[in-house]
Design an enzyme around this catalytic site. Structure first.
Site, PDB file in Angstrom:
ATOM      1  N   LYS A  23       0.842  -1.213   0.000  1.00 20.01           N
ATOM      2  CA  LYS A  23       0.000   0.000   0.000  1.00 20.01           C
ATOM      3  C   LYS A  23       0.872   1.256   0.000  1.00 20.01           C
ATOM      4  O   LYS A  23       0.666   2.153  -0.817  1.00 20.01           O
ATOM      5  CB  LYS A  23      -0.878   0.014   1.259  1.00 20.01           C
ATOM      6  N   ASN A  24       1.846   1.317   0.918  1.00 18.30           N
ATOM      7  CA  ASN A  24       2.579   2.568   1.095  1.00 18.30           C
ATOM      8  C   ASN A  24       3.613   2.814  -0.005  1.00 18.30           C
ATOM      9  O   ASN A  24       4.261   3.859  -0.020  1.00 18.30           O
ATOM     10  CB  ASN A  24       3.218   2.625   2.481  1.00 18.30           C
ATOM     11  N   ARG A  94      -4.712  10.680   4.869  1.00 22.39           N
ATOM     12  CA  ARG A  94      -3.632  11.664   4.970  1.00 22.39           C
ATOM     13  C   ARG A  94      -2.665  11.603   3.791  1.00 22.39           C
ATOM     14  O   ARG A  94      -2.081  12.603   3.419  1.00 22.39           O
ATOM     15  CB  ARG A  94      -2.813  11.397   6.243  1.00 22.39           C
ATOM     16  N   CYS A 118      -5.278  12.768  13.295  1.00 26.15           N
ATOM     17  CA  CYS A 118      -5.916  11.512  12.905  1.00 26.15           C
ATOM     18  C   CYS A 118      -5.856  10.607  14.122  1.00 26.15           C
ATOM     19  O   CYS A 118      -5.320  10.997  15.164  1.00 26.15           O
ATOM     20  CB  CYS A 118      -5.205  10.882  11.705  1.00 26.15           C
ATOM     21  N   ARG A 123       0.283  14.464  13.620  1.00 24.02           N
ATOM     22  CA  ARG A 123       0.821  14.291  12.274  1.00 24.02           C
ATOM     23  C   ARG A 123       0.826  15.560  11.410  1.00 24.02           C
ATOM     24  O   ARG A 123       0.133  15.642  10.397  1.00 24.02           O
ATOM     25  CB  ARG A 123       0.076  13.158  11.545  1.00 24.02           C
ATOM     26  N   PRO A 124       1.615  16.552  11.779  1.00 26.71           N
ATOM     27  CA  PRO A 124       1.727  17.752  10.944  1.00 26.71           C
ATOM     28  C   PRO A 124       2.476  17.471   9.645  1.00 26.71           C
ATOM     29  O   PRO A 124       3.074  16.403   9.485  1.00 26.71           O
ATOM     30  CB  PRO A 124       2.523  18.721  11.825  1.00 26.71           C
ATOM     31  N   ASP A 126       4.600  20.015   8.452  1.00 25.43           N
ATOM     32  CA  ASP A 126       5.511  21.166   8.403  1.00 25.43           C
ATOM     33  C   ASP A 126       6.806  20.869   7.660  1.00 25.43           C
ATOM     34  O   ASP A 126       7.352  21.742   6.971  1.00 25.43           O
ATOM     35  CB  ASP A 126       5.804  21.657   9.833  1.00 25.43           C
ATOM     36  N   GLN A 127       7.300  19.632   7.750  1.00 24.93           N
ATOM     37  CA  GLN A 127       8.566  19.299   7.077  1.00 24.93           C
ATOM     38  C   GLN A 127       8.397  19.263   5.553  1.00 24.93           C
ATOM     39  O   GLN A 127       9.314  19.616   4.810  1.00 24.93           O
ATOM     40  CB  GLN A 127       9.130  17.965   7.574  1.00 24.93           C
ATOM     41  N   ASP A 306       4.230   0.441  12.126  1.00 25.32           N
ATOM     42  CA  ASP A 306       3.055  -0.196  11.505  1.00 25.32           C
ATOM     43  C   ASP A 306       2.913  -1.671  11.881  1.00 25.32           C
ATOM     44  O   ASP A 306       1.944  -2.320  11.487  1.00 25.32           O
ATOM     45  CB  ASP A 306       3.120  -0.056   9.970  1.00 25.32           C
ATOM     46  N   ARG A 398      -8.753  -0.447   4.363  1.00 31.48           N
ATOM     47  CA  ARG A 398      -7.911   0.619   3.798  1.00 31.48           C
ATOM     48  C   ARG A 398      -6.570   0.049   3.357  1.00 31.48           C
ATOM     49  O   ARG A 398      -5.976   0.539   2.395  1.00 31.48           O
ATOM     50  CB  ARG A 398      -7.651   1.696   4.853  1.00 31.48           C
TER      51      ARG A 398
HETATM   52  N1  EPU Z   1       6.019  14.550  11.235  1.00 28.41           N
HETATM   53  C1  EPU Z   1       6.096  15.879  11.550  1.00 28.41           C
HETATM   54  N2  EPU Z   1       6.119  16.779  10.516  1.00 28.41           N
HETATM   55  C2  EPU Z   1       6.061  16.406   9.220  1.00 28.41           C
HETATM   56  C3  EPU Z   1       5.988  15.034   8.907  1.00 28.41           C
HETATM   57  C4  EPU Z   1       5.965  14.125   9.946  1.00 28.41           C
HETATM   58  O1  EPU Z   1       6.135  16.264  12.718  1.00 28.41           O
HETATM   59  O2  EPU Z   1       6.093  17.295   8.345  1.00 28.41           O
HETATM   60  C5  EPU Z   1       6.007  13.538  12.325  1.00 28.41           C
HETATM   61  C6  EPU Z   1       4.726  12.738  12.374  1.00 28.41           C
HETATM   62  O3  EPU Z   1       3.717  13.417  13.084  1.00 28.41           O
HETATM   63  C7  EPU Z   1       5.181  11.450  13.022  1.00 28.41           C
HETATM   64  C8  EPU Z   1       6.602  11.277  12.480  1.00 28.41           C
HETATM   65  O4  EPU Z   1       7.009  12.574  12.038  1.00 28.41           O
HETATM   66  O5  EPU Z   1       5.209  11.622  14.404  1.00 28.41           O
HETATM   67  C9  EPU Z   1       6.773  10.308  11.333  1.00 28.41           C
HETATM   68  O6  EPU Z   1       5.767  10.526  10.378  1.00 28.41           O
HETATM   69  P1  EPU Z   1       5.939  10.218   8.836  1.00 28.41           P
HETATM   70  O7  EPU Z   1       5.838  11.516   8.107  1.00 28.41           O
HETATM   71  O8  EPU Z   1       7.111   9.373   8.575  1.00 28.41           O
HETATM   72  O9  EPU Z   1       4.614   9.387   8.555  1.00 28.41           O
HETATM   73  P2  EPU Z   1       3.784   9.418   7.214  1.00 28.41           P
HETATM   74  O10 EPU Z   1       4.692   9.656   6.094  1.00 28.41           O
HETATM   75  O11 EPU Z   1       2.624  10.318   7.397  1.00 28.41           O
HETATM   76  C10 EPU Z   1       4.036   6.899   6.611  1.00 28.41           C
HETATM   77  C11 EPU Z   1       3.107   5.747   6.387  1.00 28.41           C
HETATM   78  C12 EPU Z   1       2.498   5.331   7.713  1.00 28.41           C
HETATM   79  C13 EPU Z   1       3.631   4.955   8.664  1.00 28.41           C
HETATM   80  C14 EPU Z   1       4.612   6.121   8.804  1.00 28.41           C
HETATM   81  C15 EPU Z   1       5.825   5.789   9.639  1.00 28.41           C
HETATM   82  C16 EPU Z   1       2.346   6.154   4.127  1.00 28.41           C
HETATM   83  C17 EPU Z   1       1.238   6.500   3.203  1.00 28.41           C
HETATM   84  N3  EPU Z   1       2.080   6.158   5.440  1.00 28.41           N
HETATM   85  O12 EPU Z   1       3.241   7.942   7.165  1.00 28.41           O
HETATM   86  O13 EPU Z   1       1.670   4.200   7.454  1.00 28.41           O
HETATM   87  O14 EPU Z   1       3.111   4.625   9.915  1.00 28.41           O
HETATM   88  O15 EPU Z   1       5.071   6.525   7.505  1.00 28.41           O
HETATM   89  O16 EPU Z   1       6.505   4.707   9.115  1.00 28.41           O
HETATM   90  O17 EPU Z   1       3.442   5.843   3.691  1.00 28.41           O
HETATM   91  C18 EPU Z   1      -0.070   2.677   7.854  1.00 28.41           C
HETATM   92  O18 EPU Z   1       0.204   2.141   6.767  1.00 28.41           O
HETATM   93  O19 EPU Z   1      -0.861   2.162   8.691  1.00 28.41           O
HETATM   94  C19 EPU Z   1       0.542   3.966   8.189  1.00 28.41           C
HETATM   95  C20 EPU Z   1       0.057   4.774   9.137  1.00 28.41           C
END
Ligand code: EPU
Length: 418
Positions: A23-24, A94, A118, A123-124, A126-127, A306, A398
């Protein structure tokens, strides 16, 4: 009433089962089609609710999406018809934020709803936004939407403050159409990032270092079409292996990528499972009773967040006391309370859970709160005495392709009730 899963626990799972595509990795690959006017053909897109949401989003942006007779998914965005990812879609998924980088890079304009919170945390993004600003974008937040504009993005050195998977993917896609070279430091090393890099290279970009913390991308004025096969889903694979371990079963996965599973396999071995790897096959023989183990989630190649909920289900019936530390998301223990309703003894305190193993789960009605939480409840149900009914399985749909069919083929007594 939304669909439920009804599980009669106690049957050890046995047999072989194929792993679906990730999926991811599928979601960013679909979004990468926004970077070119030519067709991107993906060979093995999984049949998931999040994929359907992404297809709807891309169609609104102007994509023509067809299912080829050989089963491949063909996405072509000859012209971008809209620049907006509406709140209604972003709030259900998201990962919709993955259109931001490619839309902005291709057209110079993107309007994407801010995802907000969520079930698993704040989960901001900002980065993502800071990185795009480094590439020269003007970013404004207006009425709950990110409005990004740029004439042509320019390559830059970007160091993210933390490791973010979709953030790395968004910036890689944007950089692939930027002028000059971008250096992403502190990049995510997840296999899904490497898979996206492979697709971008097939589309004509130069990407080096994916899979390390430093990725270099040389942008091109235009990218072309490509054909791409998505990597196997390491989280689905891990979930099926836990299903084997928790039932004292003997399950072999086919079409898996064991090199993406090292942390999960090591933890299963620590819990007493016998793991055998042979090419793309992974066999898990479950122990009579799992041993306790401590778990700390961390970015790849660490133990994946995950898989945390699924392994908690396993440790819930282990011999001894286990400690789980969740370092990625601040609110990802909602399954603990539901597992306790099945007889588990789990106490959470902030980002730590202490799990005192019990002899067995008792079947109970339980409610899924998010995707991986629902998987953990299904796993507990497979091992439980009696009947478990998991409601709100739309969370499961999902990210798992017909999980109950796969488990049923392995001998689980599980059925979907509408
Ligand atoms: N974060 C920030 N700012 C940002 C981005 C992230 O503070 O701009 C924080 C998040 O709030 C979190 C951490 O950094 O605390 C890591 O978040 P990340 O951005 O890596 O998560 P994501 O990209 O939103 C993906 C997967 C998730 C998986 C995470 C961590 C996808 C579509 N989603 O999410 O998958 O848990 O990486 O490995 O790739 C799932 O499949 O069930 C799922 C939630």
């Amino acid at each position: 009433m939304p669909a439920r899963l009804v599980i009669e626990g106690g049957a050890p799972l046995r047999g072989e089962v194929p792993v679906s595509a990730a999926k991811n990795a599928a979601l960013p690959a679909l979004c990468a089609a926004l970077l070119t006017s030519e067709a991107v053909v993906l060979d093995n897109v999984p049949d998931l609710a999040d994929v359907a949401t992404t297809r709807r989003l891309l169609a609104r942006l102007g994509a023509e999406i067809a299912d080829d007779p050989d089963g491949a998914t063909r996405v072509r965005v000859a012209n971008v018809a809209s620049h907006e990812a509406a709140y209604e879609l972003v709030s259900t998924m998201r990962a919709s934020v993955l259109v931001l980088g490619p839309l902005l890079a291709r057209t110079g304009v993107a309007r994407v709803a801010l995802p907000g919170g969520c079930a698993i945390g704040v989960r901001p993004i900002d980065q993502h936004l800071k990185g795009l600003q480094k590439l020269g974008a003007d970013i404004a937040i207006q009425s709950g939407y990110v409005e990004a504009r740029a004439s042509r993005l320019k390559g830059a050195r970007i160091t993210t403050d933390l490791v973010t998977v979709t953030g790395t993917e968004n910036l890689m896609m944007a950089a692939a159409l930027a002028e000059g070279t971008t250096m992403l430091e502190n990049a995510a090393r997840e296999p899904e990032v490497v898979d996206l890099a492979r697709l971008l290279v097939a589309m004509g970009a130069r990407v080096e270092g994916a899979g390390t913390e430093r990725i270099e991308i040389e942008g091109r004025p235009e990218l072309g079409g490509a054909r791409h096969r998505i990597i196997p889903d390491r989280i689905e694979a891990g979930t099926l292996l836990v299903a084997s371990a928790i039932t004292g079963g003997d399950v072999t996965l086919t079409g898996a990528a064991p090199r993406h599973l090292t942390a999960t396999l090591a933890k299963l071995e620590e819990c007493g499972a016998a793991i055998t790897v042979d090419g793309d096959r992974v066999r898990c023989q479950g122990p009579a009773r799992p041993s306790a183990a401590d778990v700390i989630t961390s970015p790849f190649p660490g133990f994946p967040t995950d898989m945390q909920a699924q392994v908690m289900a396993l440790l819930g019936v282990a011999d001894g006391l286990s400690k789980i530390s969740e370092t990625i998301f601040e609110n990802r223990f909602m399954h603990a309370a539901e597992l306790n309703r099945m007889g588990a003894r789990i106490e959470t305190d902030g980002s730590t859970a202490v799990v005192r193993g019990v002899d067995a789960y008792q079947g109970a009605p339980v409610m899924a709160t998010d995707l991986r939480a629902s998987a953990s409840l299904v796993l507990a149900g497979l091992a439980a005495r009696g009947t478990t009914e998991v409601s709100r399985v739309y969370h499961l749909d999902r990210g798992y392709e017909r999980l109950e069919v796969k488990l049923g083929a392995l001998g689980a007594r599980i059925r979907r009730v509408a």
